[in-house]
Design a protein around this motif. Sequence first.
Motif, PDB file in Angstrom:
ATOM      1  N   ARG A 147       0.844  -1.191   0.000  1.00 52.46           N
ATOM      2  CA  ARG A 147       0.000   0.000   0.000  1.00 52.46           C
ATOM      3  C   ARG A 147       0.882   1.244   0.000  1.00 52.46           C
ATOM      4  NH1 ARG A 147      -4.854  -0.092   4.065  1.00 52.46           N
ATOM      5  NH2 ARG A 147      -3.279   0.685   5.504  1.00 52.46           N
ATOM      6  N   VAL A 148       0.356   2.308  -0.598  1.00 47.73           N
ATOM      7  CA  VAL A 148       1.028   3.608  -0.590  1.00 47.73           C
ATOM      8  C   VAL A 148       0.093   4.620   0.051  1.00 47.73           C
ATOM      9  CG1 VAL A 148       2.031   5.458  -1.972  1.00 47.73           C
ATOM     10  CG2 VAL A 148       2.355   3.077  -2.671  1.00 47.73           C
ATOM     11  N   LEU A 149       0.592   5.351   1.029  1.00 42.52           N
ATOM     12  CA  LEU A 149      -0.167   6.440   1.637  1.00 42.52           C
ATOM     13  C   LEU A 149       0.190   7.733   0.928  1.00 42.52           C
ATOM     14  CD1 LEU A 149      -1.945   7.794   3.827  1.00 42.52           C
ATOM     15  CD2 LEU A 149       0.113   7.895   5.278  1.00 42.52           C
ATOM     16  N   VAL A 150      -0.815   8.398   0.374  1.00 42.42           N
ATOM     17  CA  VAL A 150      -0.637   9.714  -0.233  1.00 42.42           C
ATOM     18  C   VAL A 150      -1.181  10.766   0.722  1.00 42.42           C
ATOM     19  CG1 VAL A 150      -1.331  11.246  -2.117  1.00 42.42           C
ATOM     20  CG2 VAL A 150      -0.672   8.874  -2.604  1.00 42.42           C
ATOM     21  N   LEU A 151      -0.324  11.702   1.098  1.00 42.11           N
ATOM     22  CA  LEU A 151      -0.711  12.827   1.943  1.00 42.11           C
ATOM     23  C   LEU A 151      -0.669  14.104   1.120  1.00 42.11           C
ATOM     24  CD1 LEU A 151       1.369  12.187   5.211  1.00 42.11           C
ATOM     25  CD2 LEU A 151      -1.091  11.833   4.905  1.00 42.11           C
ATOM     26  N   GLY A 152      -1.490  15.067   1.496  1.00 48.24           N
ATOM     27  CA  GLY A 152      -1.465  16.368   0.846  1.00 48.24           C
ATOM     28  C   GLY A 152      -1.845  17.454   1.827  1.00 48.24           C
ATOM     29  N   GLY A 153      -1.280  18.619   1.629  1.00 47.22           N
ATOM     30  CA  GLY A 153      -1.659  19.749   2.474  1.00 47.22           C
ATOM     31  C   GLY A 153      -0.547  20.757   2.621  1.00 47.22           C
ATOM     32  N   ASP A 154      -0.935  22.010   2.745  1.00 44.82           N
ATOM     33  CA  ASP A 154      -0.008  23.119   2.935  1.00 44.82           C
ATOM     34  C   ASP A 154      -0.581  24.090   3.952  1.00 44.82           C
ATOM     35  OD1 ASP A 154       2.287  23.284   0.681  1.00 44.82           O
ATOM     36  OD2 ASP A 154       0.498  22.378  -0.194  1.00 44.82           O
ATOM     37  N   GLN A 155       0.310  24.827   4.583  1.00 51.62           N
ATOM     38  CA  GLN A 155      -0.112  25.859   5.523  1.00 51.62           C
ATOM     39  C   GLN A 155      -0.068  27.211   4.822  1.00 51.62           C
ATOM     40  OE1 GLN A 155       1.930  25.990   9.284  1.00 51.62           O
ATOM     41  NE2 GLN A 155       0.996  27.935   9.852  1.00 51.62           N
ATOM     42  N   GLY A 156      -1.188  27.577   4.240  1.00 48.34           N
ATOM     43  CA  GLY A 156      -1.260  28.857   3.551  1.00 48.34           C
ATOM     44  C   GLY A 156      -1.063  30.042   4.470  1.00 48.34           C
ATOM     45  N   SER A 157      -1.396  29.874   5.751  1.00 45.95           N
ATOM     46  CA  SER A 157      -1.287  30.989   6.695  1.00 45.95           C
ATOM     47  C   SER A 157       0.137  31.209   7.193  1.00 45.95           C
ATOM     48  CB  SER A 157      -2.204  30.751   7.898  1.00 45.95           C
ATOM     49  OG  SER A 157      -1.816  29.566   8.594  1.00 45.95           O
ATOM     50  N   SER A 158       1.088  30.367   6.768  1.00 41.23           N
ATOM     51  CA  SER A 158       2.472  30.534   7.210  1.00 41.23           C
ATOM     52  C   SER A 158       3.119  31.717   6.501  1.00 41.23           C
ATOM     53  CB  SER A 158       3.279  29.266   6.943  1.00 41.23           C
ATOM     54  OG  SER A 158       3.305  28.993   5.560  1.00 41.23           O
ATOM     55  N   TYR A 159       4.243  32.171   7.021  1.00 41.25           N
ATOM     56  CA  TYR A 159       5.017  33.267   6.420  1.00 41.25           C
ATOM     57  C   TYR A 159       4.154  34.501   6.174  1.00 41.25           C
ATOM     58  CZ  TYR A 159       8.017  29.273   5.828  1.00 41.25           C
ATOM     59  OH  TYR A 159       8.743  28.146   6.064  1.00 41.25           O
ATOM     60  N   GLN A 160       3.373  34.858   7.203  1.00 40.23           N
ATOM     61  CA  GLN A 160       2.490  36.019   7.154  1.00 40.23           C
ATOM     62  C   GLN A 160       1.491  35.945   5.996  1.00 40.23           C
ATOM     63  OE1 GLN A 160       6.120  36.779   7.479  1.00 40.23           O
ATOM     64  NE2 GLN A 160       5.561  36.311   9.591  1.00 40.23           N
ATOM     65  N   GLY A 161       1.245  34.732   5.504  1.00 42.33           N
ATOM     66  CA  GLY A 161       0.258  34.572   4.441  1.00 42.33           C
ATOM     67  C   GLY A 161       0.684  35.123   3.095  1.00 42.33           C
ATOM     68  N   LEU A 162       1.990  35.270   2.855  1.00 42.43           N
ATOM     69  CA  LEU A 162       2.454  35.874   1.613  1.00 42.43           C
ATOM     70  C   LEU A 162       2.117  35.025   0.392  1.00 42.43           C
ATOM     71  CD1 LEU A 162       5.955  37.216   2.759  1.00 42.43           C
ATOM     72  CD2 LEU A 162       3.815  38.480   2.498  1.00 42.43           C
ATOM     73  N   SER A 163       1.944  33.709   0.590  1.00 44.44           N
ATOM     74  CA  SER A 163       1.602  32.821  -0.529  1.00 44.44           C
ATOM     75  C   SER A 163       0.125  32.463  -0.525  1.00 44.44           C
ATOM     76  CB  SER A 163       2.439  31.538  -0.446  1.00 44.44           C
ATOM     77  OG  SER A 163       3.811  31.815  -0.502  1.00 44.44           O
ATOM     78  N   ARG A 164      -0.651  33.157   0.271  1.00 43.89           N
ATOM     79  CA  ARG A 164      -2.039  32.754   0.464  1.00 43.89           C
ATOM     80  C   ARG A 164      -2.986  33.307  -0.598  1.00 43.89           C
ATOM     81  NH1 ARG A 164      -4.906  32.541   6.425  1.00 43.89           N
ATOM     82  NH2 ARG A 164      -6.544  31.072   5.816  1.00 43.89           N
ATOM     83  N   VAL A 165      -2.701  34.481  -1.119  1.00 44.48           N
ATOM     84  CA  VAL A 165      -3.593  35.127  -2.069  1.00 44.48           C
ATOM     85  C   VAL A 165      -3.018  35.011  -3.475  1.00 44.48           C
ATOM     86  CG1 VAL A 165      -4.711  37.282  -2.755  1.00 44.48           C
ATOM     87  CG2 VAL A 165      -4.423  36.737  -0.321  1.00 44.48           C
ATOM     88  N   ILE A 166      -3.791  34.408  -4.371  1.00 48.07           N
ATOM     89  CA  ILE A 166      -3.478  34.430  -5.797  1.00 48.07           C
ATOM     90  C   ILE A 166      -4.337  35.550  -6.374  1.00 48.07           C
ATOM     91  CG2 ILE A 166      -3.456  33.124  -7.953  1.00 48.07           C
ATOM     92  CD1 ILE A 166      -3.417  30.574  -6.269  1.00 48.07           C
ATOM     93  N   PRO A 167      -3.735  36.683  -6.725  1.00 46.25           N
ATOM     94  CA  PRO A 167      -4.513  37.881  -7.078  1.00 46.25           C
ATOM     95  C   PRO A 167      -5.597  37.614  -8.111  1.00 46.25           C
ATOM     96  CG  PRO A 167      -2.177  38.412  -6.942  1.00 46.25           C
ATOM     97  CD  PRO A 167      -2.283  36.917  -6.821  1.00 46.25           C
ATOM     98  N   GLY A 168      -6.822  38.019  -7.738  1.00 54.16           N
ATOM     99  CA  GLY A 168      -7.947  37.902  -8.638  1.00 54.16           C
ATOM    100  C   GLY A 168      -8.477  36.504  -8.846  1.00 54.16           C
ATOM    101  N   VAL A 169      -7.851  35.496  -8.216  1.00 55.18           N
ATOM    102  CA  VAL A 169      -8.212  34.109  -8.516  1.00 55.18           C
ATOM    103  C   VAL A 169      -8.695  33.345  -7.293  1.00 55.18           C
ATOM    104  CG1 VAL A 169      -7.367  31.886  -9.387  1.00 55.18           C
ATOM    105  CG2 VAL A 169      -6.598  34.026 -10.450  1.00 55.18           C
ATOM    106  N   ALA A 170      -7.879  33.284  -6.225  1.00 63.44           N
ATOM    107  CA  ALA A 170      -8.210  32.408  -5.104  1.00 63.44           C
ATOM    108  C   ALA A 170      -7.506  32.859  -3.833  1.00 63.44           C
ATOM    109  CB  ALA A 170      -7.812  30.959  -5.419  1.00 63.44           C
ATOM    110  N   VAL A 171      -8.021  32.377  -2.713  1.00 63.92           N
ATOM    111  CA  VAL A 171      -7.385  32.530  -1.400  1.00 63.92           C
ATOM    112  C   VAL A 171      -7.196  31.128  -0.840  1.00 63.92           C
ATOM    113  CG1 VAL A 171      -7.662  33.369   0.957  1.00 63.92           C
ATOM    114  CG2 VAL A 171      -8.350  34.807  -0.960  1.00 63.92           C
ATOM    115  N   ALA A 172      -5.975  30.810  -0.421  1.00 63.68           N
ATOM    116  CA  ALA A 172      -5.640  29.445  -0.006  1.00 63.68           C
ATOM    117  C   ALA A 172      -5.649  29.311   1.512  1.00 63.68           C
ATOM    118  CB  ALA A 172      -4.276  29.046  -0.563  1.00 63.68           C
ATOM    119  N   GLY A 173      -6.077  28.146   1.978  1.00 63.02           N
ATOM    120  CA  GLY A 173      -6.173  27.890   3.404  1.00 63.02           C
ATOM    121  C   GLY A 173      -5.342  26.708   3.846  1.00 63.02           C
TER     122      GLY A 173
END
Length: 329
Positions: A147-173
């Motif tokens: 069996r293979v376990l696939v994990l996924g996930g990121d902390q969008g709120s890290s680093y003052q949220g600098l990678s959290r907003v994709i302008p005009g497109v999405a907000v990541a959580g």
Amino acid sequence: MTTPQPSPAPPLGLSRVAVRLPRLSEPVDDILVRAGRGAMERKMFARVHGLRTSPTLAPGERMADLLVAAGRAALDGGPAALVLYGHTLLASELDRSGPALDVLRSRLGVEAGRFYGLSHVNCASVLRAVELARRYLGRPGAGPAERVLVLGGDQGSSYQGLSRVIPGVAVAGDAAVGVVVQAATADTAPRYRYLGGAAGRDTRFHRNLRMSPEEAAAFNEVCCEETVATMRRAVRAAGLTLDQVDWVMPHLSNRMFWGKVSRRSGIPKDRMCLDLIPERGHNFGTDAFMALEHAERSGLLRPGERCVLVAIGQGAYFQSMVVEVKEDA
């Protein structure tokens, strides 16, 4: 004398998806204000894109805890020969710290298994990890019970949220998912049967979030075209056509984008599982699996139905995968 032919490999399946969310959910408008986005863009996110809140780690919560909880739930007490962790943000804590990785493997109960991070394809990383799991399980000498376990996930709120907003497109959580990939045999009955998959890439947009306004506009148009093209290739690999797809489990960017995809693909918008956009929005590579888990939990899925899972990564990377719902074990 006839040379005996090897037995065909058993079909691959995926377990039910485990989703783990943080305790808090933050208003999208507050996130946009902190990011310095203007009033017009904030109105667009609320009124056009339909985004209201985004999952956010509470004080004292850690992303590793969500990953462990999702992974253990997916494993359901069983082993894994390999763990593949798909993530978008390159500065993952697990990539920087060997001891942190050892602790995570121990908490997952996979000390004897190998653990690899998968990045540099951004939000396509989690679905791409399933493709790599499929290749691993199909290698010469692979055991039928591996069996293979696939994990996924990121902390969008890290680093003052600098990678959290994709302008005009999405907000990541902040969110985590776990799913087990394994062969479907007489002794195992995974919830979803893997039918086929496809990947896409357009190298013109390698500047990612540093694209010029002209590049960003072109990227938004190409995203729709390549998303539909990658979906078509995935369903063709599954021996199907798009009109034989029952559900789309989408990249949860915004409603407007999926309206365009619906028109170009011919798939009715009411067959696209967009219910999570207002309350969760975009959560990096976990989106399609979160939509699948939500559809399952809501009682929408029936045995025999085919679902196409879709991921889109800045860069530009595209990944689609087709699964069939099986009888509940």
